[in-house]
Design an enzyme around this catalytic site. Sequence first.
Site, short mmCIF file in Angstrom:
data_model
loop_
_atom_site.label_atom_id
_atom_site.label_comp_id
_atom_site.label_asym_id
_atom_site.label_seq_id
_atom_site.Cartn_x
_atom_site.Cartn_y
_atom_site.Cartn_z
N TYR A 167 20.18 53.12 57.77
CA TYR A 167 19.28 52.63 56.71
C TYR A 167 19.35 53.49 55.45
O TYR A 167 19.57 52.94 54.35
CB TYR A 167 17.85 52.54 57.25
CG TYR A 167 16.88 51.92 56.27
CD1 TYR A 167 16.85 50.53 56.07
CD2 TYR A 167 16.00 52.71 55.54
CE1 TYR A 167 15.96 49.96 55.16
CE2 TYR A 167 15.12 52.14 54.63
CZ TYR A 167 15.10 50.76 54.44
OH TYR A 167 14.22 50.20 53.54
P1 NAP Z 1 10.15 42.62 56.16
O1 NAP Z 1 8.71 42.23 56.16
O2 NAP Z 1 10.84 42.92 57.45
O3 NAP Z 1 10.97 41.49 55.34
C1 NAP Z 1 12.35 41.52 55.27
C2 NAP Z 1 12.80 40.16 54.77
O4 NAP Z 1 14.24 40.17 54.67
C3 NAP Z 1 12.43 39.02 55.74
O5 NAP Z 1 12.06 37.89 55.00
C4 NAP Z 1 13.74 38.78 56.47
O6 NAP Z 1 13.85 37.46 56.98
C5 NAP Z 1 14.71 39.00 55.32
N1 NAP Z 1 16.09 39.10 55.76
C6 NAP Z 1 16.65 39.97 56.63
N2 NAP Z 1 17.94 39.69 56.81
C7 NAP Z 1 18.23 38.61 56.02
C8 NAP Z 1 19.37 37.83 55.78
N3 NAP Z 1 20.54 38.08 56.40
N4 NAP Z 1 19.30 36.81 54.90
C9 NAP Z 1 18.14 36.52 54.28
N5 NAP Z 1 17.00 37.20 54.50
C10 NAP Z 1 17.04 38.24 55.36
O7 NAP Z 1 10.38 43.94 55.29
P2 NAP Z 1 9.81 44.40 53.86
O8 NAP Z 1 9.13 45.70 54.09
O9 NAP Z 1 9.11 43.31 53.18
O10 NAP Z 1 11.20 44.74 53.16
C11 NAP Z 1 11.64 44.11 51.96
C12 NAP Z 1 12.62 45.06 51.29
O11 NAP Z 1 11.93 46.25 50.92
C13 NAP Z 1 13.79 45.50 52.17
O12 NAP Z 1 14.98 45.53 51.40
C14 NAP Z 1 13.39 46.90 52.59
O13 NAP Z 1 14.49 47.71 52.91
C15 NAP Z 1 12.66 47.39 51.35
N6 NAP Z 1 11.73 48.50 51.54
C16 NAP Z 1 10.62 48.36 52.29
C17 NAP Z 1 9.74 49.44 52.42
C18 NAP Z 1 8.48 49.37 53.24
O14 NAP Z 1 7.81 50.41 53.41
N7 NAP Z 1 8.08 48.20 53.74
C19 NAP Z 1 10.01 50.67 51.80
C20 NAP Z 1 11.18 50.79 51.04
C21 NAP Z 1 12.02 49.69 50.92
P3 NAP Z 1 13.43 37.10 58.52
O15 NAP Z 1 11.92 36.98 58.53
O16 NAP Z 1 14.14 35.81 58.73
O17 NAP Z 1 13.92 38.21 59.39
#
Ligand code: NAP
Length: 242
Positions: A167
């Site tokens: 990651y």
């Molecule tokens: P999340 O709730 O797990 O959402 C991730 C999203 O990405 C889901 O809609 C998932 O779809 C989608 N996804 C994964 N693989 C995909 C693919 N091959 N094609 C299309 N969609 C796909 O996570 P989140 O926290 O909202 O994360 C959003 C972004 O923020 C990510 O890039 C993550 O690395 C970044 N981020 C998050 C945090 C945090 O603390 N939450 C911190 C830093 C960065 P499905 O539902 O179908 O799996």
Amino acid sequence: MTTTAIATTVLVTGANKGLGREAVRRFATMGRRVFLAARDTARGTAAVRELAAEGLEAEFVPMDITSDESVQEAVELVSSRTRHLDVLVNNAGVGAPATPPAETPAAEVGVVFETNVLGTIRVTNAFLPLLQAGENPRIVMVSSGMGSIATMTDPATAGLVPPTLGYPASKAALNMITSQYALALPHIRINAVDPGYTATDLTDHTGFQTVTEGTDAIVELAEIEPTGPTGGFFDRNGRTPW
Ligand code: NAP
């Protein structure tokens, strides 16, 4: 003579839940025309219905960012509905197991890169023509503080998360990719953002920020003017170290 303002168009990937869905909700609240992209039709359309129940409109676009075919179909669908796209938010991303570096199979890292790095490049390149058809195109790359070498090796913060490969390396690669796209395409504002540690499925809801706080930097960088920054890395408090 009156003119009808054309709404700013925004597409958010991985927008059926978490930060992506909240970003769509905020853009729709601001009167933007929003394309909610998700890889699963049932989950994507459910998210659209939930927003509609709040009186907000979003248009579902099926898109799995790991598939050339799916991304191409998404471009064709969006192209059939709008002549240009103002903002692309590359939000879709996956986490990875907390395997220690010395025990990490190379293939495990490849799986994370397939989505977080290669998928983001695939989507960005495919949507460039639609973005370049607009006057103030912007791309927001949703990175992470875990992709910052400065932060991850800072004695004040190193050790807060156990060392892993997939990651953090994927988000460090995304940061470099952001800087290179920005240098190559100076007419597009292209920036990376660190949402901060946010309560979503990705963090098993252990993050201490709300999704609204987690989308502050995404919304801010999506809304920048043509004279705004490009090739930078930002969190909700401003610039953050690479
Ligand atoms: P999340 O709730 O797990 O959402 C991730 C999203 O990405 C889901 O809609 C998932 O779809 C989608 N996804 C994964 N693989 C995909 C693919 N091959 N094609 C299309 N969609 C796909 O996570 P989140 O926290 O909202 O994360 C959003 C972004 O923020 C990510 O890039 C993550 O690395 C970044 N981020 C998050 C945090 C945090 O603390 N939450 C911190 C830093 C960065 P499905 O539902 O179908 O799996």
